[in-house]
Scaffold this motif. Sequence first.
Motif, PDB file in Angstrom:
ATOM      1  N   UNK A  83       0.843  -1.198   0.000  1.00 47.52           N
ATOM      2  CA  UNK A  83       0.000   0.000   0.000  1.00 47.52           C
ATOM      3  C   UNK A  83       0.879   1.249   0.000  1.00 47.52           C
ATOM      4  N   UNK A  84       0.534   2.198  -0.868  1.00 48.51           N
ATOM      5  CA  UNK A  84       1.422   3.342  -1.063  1.00 48.51           C
ATOM      6  C   UNK A  84       0.729   4.670  -0.798  1.00 48.51           C
ATOM      7  N   UNK A  85      -0.297   4.673   0.042  1.00 46.25           N
ATOM      8  CA  UNK A  85      -0.876   5.938   0.484  1.00 46.25           C
ATOM      9  C   UNK A  85      -1.596   5.713   1.805  1.00 46.25           C
ATOM     10  N   UNK A  86      -1.873   6.774   2.508  1.00 49.38           N
ATOM     11  CA  UNK A  86      -2.446   6.717   3.850  1.00 49.38           C
ATOM     12  C   UNK A  86      -3.798   6.013   3.849  1.00 49.38           C
ATOM     13  N   UNK A  87      -4.673   6.403   2.944  1.00 41.72           N
ATOM     14  CA  UNK A  87      -6.030   5.873   2.958  1.00 41.72           C
ATOM     15  C   UNK A  87      -6.048   4.370   2.706  1.00 41.72           C
TER      16      UNK A  87
END
Length: 512
Positions: free
Chosen positions: A466-470
Amino acid sequence: MATDNKIQFWRRNAKVPGSLQPVYGAQHPPLDPRISLSFVKEAPKPNTLSIKSKKVSSFHEFARSTNDAWDIGDDEDEEFLATGRHTALPPPAPTSAPAPPGGLSVTEALDMDEQAEFKAEDGRDKGKMGSRQTNGRVVKSNSEVQLSTATVRSPLQKQQSLPLRPIIPLVARISDQNASGAPPMTVREKSRLDKFRQLLASPNTDLEELRKHSWSGIPREVRPVTWRLLSGYLPANMERRELVLKRKREEYFGFIEQYYHSRTDENHRDTYRQIHIDIPRTNPLIPLFQQPLVQEVFERILFIWAIRHPASGYVQGINDLVTPFFVVFLSEFVEEDVENFEVSALPLDTQRNIEADSFWCLSKLLDGIQDNYTFAQPGIQIKVKALEELVSRIDEDVHSHFQRYEVEYLQFAFRWMNNLLMRELPLRCTIRLWDTYQAEAEGFSHFHLYVCAAFLIEWRKEILSMVDFQSLLMLLQNLPTIHWGNEEVGLLLAEAYRLKYMFADAPNHYRR
């Protein structure tokens, strides 16, 4: 010229103000990955080069972009206060007398095709839902269970807006099996059951020996009495057990007579109102917990506990902790599909005994972790900080990944500590997990930390992808454990035991 510039501008910008965009949040999790794949792929694929600029930069922005699917309107609160429902108590009954796990069988979880096949076969006997199992086949729970509108309480009405989720048996498979149709009893399991019965039949049960055997799972047939013993509710002496049970059960219903009528008083109205709202949220997809009789039992248990523990009172999340005890003590009298069983079919004295035993065992559990629920919940904050320090030592890549995308451990691990992973695991797995927690000297307060660490590292590959906060927070709040069984829980506990062995007696090893 100005008009031409405007036309060119809108052609260049794909996102038009006011256009609808799909929103996926913690309160609106996607369905099973195999089911939701068709929905996810319809969304436009983001440009990976500009992810950093487009990701949600903080937890607050992420929270604002999602809605709470559990919101209860003020109109229902007013209805709750206006009804003044007085629950009739069941009439009083007549007076009457460490080693890590190993050797677990390996089975596979049901795939979606098998679930569909089972559902089709069960549909032919739909009219017999709640009756005994046929040929050992587990009856699947149904989100559209035929409950008459007269028996559904008002707080349940808004559940119709919840996202649909795949249903598999969560309660019925509480035996020492995985989620597949494994044989009900192997030679090893029969030998273990005989050993448990031998220990429990002795005049003075050796609790240390009982804990040693319980660590790797307790057979369903002896789980109720074993839990009562390991929780400290029952004495080890065989002759005293019946007397203690009779006295404690009478004491609990004495509390009911003394305090329960005060639930509508000014001092306790808010507490009871919150309990009344939370009860329908407790395992909303399992018909057992949507029965009005069962919900009234939970209300009495939680209200009496809150009145007797003013330092903490009732805190959201405690309602979940009643369910394993209730199911285990119910299974003592039910051989069929537990999740669809109609509790009102039991004798009244049996219903009272299950309720009282669930209350006292819940009290014993919470006595060891009450700082989790006092003001500001300091116990949880300490445990979350310890989890962060531990993960930073055992898997620096995962820890650095969280730091890079500004994910705070409190944002996902608070629920892990507050609900003891009950929201992350199917109920059948929670019951198996609690076998070991009961066997550990400080299972719920101390060993749980290492279970959480092992549970987090279990999803290492998915986390690093996963490459983003959300996306990270969505994953951590909706981990795909719906098909987990005893094999996965056993491996999780073995890893937690390893971590405890390495770090428990040397806390400086995981402090920077």
